[in-house]
Design a protein around this motif. Sequence first.
Motif, PDB file in Angstrom:
ATOM      1  N   GLU A 209       5.351 -22.089  -4.255  1.00  0.00           N
ATOM      2  CA  GLU A 209       6.521 -21.889  -5.098  1.00  0.00           C
ATOM      3  C   GLU A 209       6.156 -21.192  -6.405  1.00  0.00           C
ATOM      4  OE1 GLU A 209       9.765 -22.687  -4.337  1.00  0.00           O
ATOM      5  OE2 GLU A 209       9.002 -23.187  -2.329  1.00  0.00           O
ATOM      6  N   GLY A 239      11.042 -20.760  -2.657  1.00  0.00           N
ATOM      7  CA  GLY A 239      11.910 -21.168  -1.552  1.00  0.00           C
ATOM      8  C   GLY A 239      11.299 -20.903  -0.194  1.00  0.00           C
ATOM      9  N   TRP A 242      12.292 -23.370   2.552  1.00  0.00           N
ATOM     10  CA  TRP A 242      13.708 -23.619   2.853  1.00  0.00           C
ATOM     11  C   TRP A 242      14.046 -23.131   4.258  1.00  0.00           C
ATOM     12  CZ3 TRP A 242      17.920 -20.886   4.446  1.00  0.00           C
ATOM     13  CH2 TRP A 242      19.162 -21.523   4.332  1.00  0.00           C
ATOM     14  N   SER A 245      11.874 -29.042   3.196  1.00  0.00           N
ATOM     15  CA  SER A 245      11.649 -29.471   1.815  1.00  0.00           C
ATOM     16  C   SER A 245      10.334 -28.958   1.263  1.00  0.00           C
ATOM     17  CB  SER A 245      11.650 -31.003   1.750  1.00  0.00           C
ATOM     18  OG  SER A 245      10.509 -31.512   2.433  1.00  0.00           O
ATOM     19  N   ASP A 249       9.995 -29.934  -5.683  1.00  0.00           N
ATOM     20  CA  ASP A 249      10.940 -28.900  -6.102  1.00  0.00           C
ATOM     21  C   ASP A 249      12.300 -28.975  -5.409  1.00  0.00           C
ATOM     22  OD1 ASP A 249       9.110 -27.587  -7.912  1.00  0.00           O
ATOM     23  OD2 ASP A 249       8.029 -26.926  -6.147  1.00  0.00           O
ATOM     24  N   TYR A 250      12.319 -29.231  -4.120  1.00  0.00           N
ATOM     25  CA  TYR A 250      13.604 -29.297  -3.420  1.00  0.00           C
ATOM     26  C   TYR A 250      13.475 -30.127  -2.149  1.00  0.00           C
ATOM     27  CZ  TYR A 250      11.483 -25.098  -1.201  1.00  0.00           C
ATOM     28  OH  TYR A 250      10.645 -24.200  -0.592  1.00  0.00           O
ATOM     29  N   ASP A 253      17.397 -29.171   3.511  1.00  0.00           N
ATOM     30  CA  ASP A 253      18.808 -28.786   3.585  1.00  0.00           C
ATOM     31  C   ASP A 253      19.295 -29.048   5.012  1.00  0.00           C
ATOM     32  OD1 ASP A 253      21.312 -27.585   3.503  1.00  0.00           O
ATOM     33  OD2 ASP A 253      20.633 -25.960   2.200  1.00  0.00           O
ATOM     34  N   ASP A 281      21.889 -27.542  -5.177  1.00  0.00           N
ATOM     35  CA  ASP A 281      21.973 -28.981  -4.965  1.00  0.00           C
ATOM     36  C   ASP A 281      20.709 -29.543  -4.326  1.00  0.00           C
ATOM     37  OD1 ASP A 281      22.587 -27.691  -2.508  1.00  0.00           O
ATOM     38  OD2 ASP A 281      23.513 -29.528  -1.768  1.00  0.00           O
ATOM     39  N   ARG A 282      19.969 -28.695  -3.592  1.00  0.00           N
ATOM     40  CA  ARG A 282      18.713 -29.158  -2.991  1.00  0.00           C
ATOM     41  C   ARG A 282      17.657 -29.388  -4.070  1.00  0.00           C
ATOM     42  NH1 ARG A 282      20.078 -31.616   0.980  1.00  0.00           N
ATOM     43  NH2 ARG A 282      21.857 -31.757  -0.418  1.00  0.00           N
ATOM     44  N   ARG A 283      17.679 -28.567  -5.098  1.00  0.00           N
ATOM     45  CA  ARG A 283      16.755 -28.774  -6.221  1.00  0.00           C
ATOM     46  C   ARG A 283      17.176 -30.010  -7.026  1.00  0.00           C
ATOM     47  NH1 ARG A 283      13.279 -24.598  -6.479  1.00  0.00           N
ATOM     48  NH2 ARG A 283      13.978 -22.473  -5.955  1.00  0.00           N
ATOM     49  N   ALA A 286      16.163 -33.362  -5.455  1.00  0.00           N
ATOM     50  CA  ALA A 286      14.744 -33.714  -5.566  1.00  0.00           C
ATOM     51  C   ALA A 286      14.444 -34.430  -6.873  1.00  0.00           C
ATOM     52  CB  ALA A 286      13.888 -32.455  -5.447  1.00  0.00           C
ATOM     53  N   SER A 373      18.914 -36.512   3.068  1.00  0.00           N
ATOM     54  CA  SER A 373      18.284 -35.692   2.040  1.00  0.00           C
ATOM     55  C   SER A 373      17.265 -36.445   1.199  1.00  0.00           C
ATOM     56  CB  SER A 373      19.353 -35.112   1.111  1.00  0.00           C
ATOM     57  OG  SER A 373      20.243 -34.279   1.817  1.00  0.00           O
TER      58      SER A 373
END
Length: 599
Positions: A209, A239, A242, A245, A249-250, A253, A281-283, A286, A373
């Motif tokens: 990342e 990302g 993605w 996960s 960081d995230y 999804d 919203d994924r970040r 976390a 999630s």
Amino acid sequence: MTDAPLRESLVKPNRPQVTNLDGLAAMVAEGETFGVGGHHFARLPIALLNAIAARGTKNLAYVSWAGGLPLEILLEAQAIASIDICFSSLDIFGLPPRFRAAAEAGTVPVNDWTALAMIQALRATEQNLPLMPFQRPAGSDMMERIPGAGTITDAPSGETVGVIPPLRLDTVILHAPRADETGNVAIVGARALDWPMVAAARKVLVTVEEIVPAGELARGDRHAVLTRNRITAIAKVEGGAWPTSCLPDYVTDYAALHAAFASDAPLSRSLALPASRFPADRRAAARIPAATASGVRFPVAINRGAAAASPDEAMAVRIAAELDNDSFASAGAVSPLANVAYRLAKATHAPDMIVATMSCGHLDIAPSPMTLSLIEPFDAETAAAHAGGDDTYSAYYQGGAVTHEIIAAAQVDRHARVNNIALRRKDGGSIRLPGQGGMADVANMHRDYVIYVTGHRKLSLVDTVDIASCGRAYVTDAERAAQGYRPGAVKLITNLCVFALDSESRELVVVETFAGVTRERIVEATGFPVVFAPDCEEIPPVSTETLEILRERIDPLGLRRLEFVGSRNRGGLLDEIVALDRDLVAFLAARTTPKGSAA
């Protein structure tokens, strides 16, 4: 797999090359033995996999602990020549269709490994040895299936042990949250088999990342570090994992994964990171602390207010009853019902038990609620320690320290042997199943061998399994003591009853029945002669208090239900659960100030 000399140096330069995504993909050559790091839907190098597929690289020998999504991407690109795995699953989304089709048609050869054999084969390469010993998966048919596995006899003791030659990889690819400018790579959370795979690889290609100044890896979240002399090349790809996960960081999804698996579009298109922006919203998810969910009455809870336990709830509660304060329970790869049961036991009658999730990568977690999630970040945050599968096999599994890994079974016979590899069809073909993972090892190692079947019927409970992917060979106290293992029980829990393995006959006997289930119904639904214990009794009803904890605190989304529906109904249930998960994450996000933000 690529031919290799018995021994060779796998030492790399002290400073990895820094390149871009296309540069990494270009380093993967046709015909290589190829491994992928990460775990389930955690830290999978999706962007790099898509780039490799886009280049048209062919004839890769895929060798990894798990197949799953990475294998699906490469099979879709027709990049795979052979498959060596312990199991392949898309987790809550079911069996991987491309893997299943290739295995059933025989278009791509598949070798099934036990987890311990693969770990030891990688370690043989890492430690520059011609072979490594391992505990044989006695009671199963796996020794005949593991490539290159054999046995030797220890002269002083006369004991027969398994041996495995080195397993060398040409390339391993990983994704990680960060690296420093000199090339050290930091990973947060469960490590699966990343460490031994890296040690056994000629090339290690990593997407990250961010790249931070030298010395900054020592700050921030708990992490483990791959030192720079183990890495070949690095590329910064924000990302890059993605829609899986990359902690911290995230998070995964699941909505994007669900849409991709339900679509007819190629995975390479469905799993491409949105060009406009990363899903914010994924970040944010976390950064939600686990304490936010403690003692909360969630806005949704499946079966809230229902007086009686549903079949899935009754099974979860009965599985939880197997556990006590001295239990050390490891959650298997794809067993949401068992995971719910572990958390329920720890939240009720067994607060001192140890629960380990992500295949024992998150050790001694708190009983946070089961959500899609937030399972991984909550467990990573509350765990006393993070580990890899190689660590926990050595420290816990092989010495018999774990008491339970309660695992789902597709087919079970009267001797409690399990088949999770393939079912024979009447036309002579086969129906491919996920594989045994580490079940063949732990059936003997863990104190109690407990399996479950959510649909008790003759196709599932048979006289003799088609393939014994696992089974307990050491049953009596004396047999187990001779192997250095603790005495323990063997049980099969179904939606109708509970069987125990009789140590003399070595056959399953019904010892408990669920409320309202007649003996006649059990006999009619079982494919082998049923014996009832003289003291067989009915399981008592679930208390109102336990039901409330299960519904309100442990599994508000009802993830346990996914093991009770067929493939035709799974899509609709997943639609519901994914939507509820989004609402729950938004609810928790609204209740807290994100970590690192000003109050």
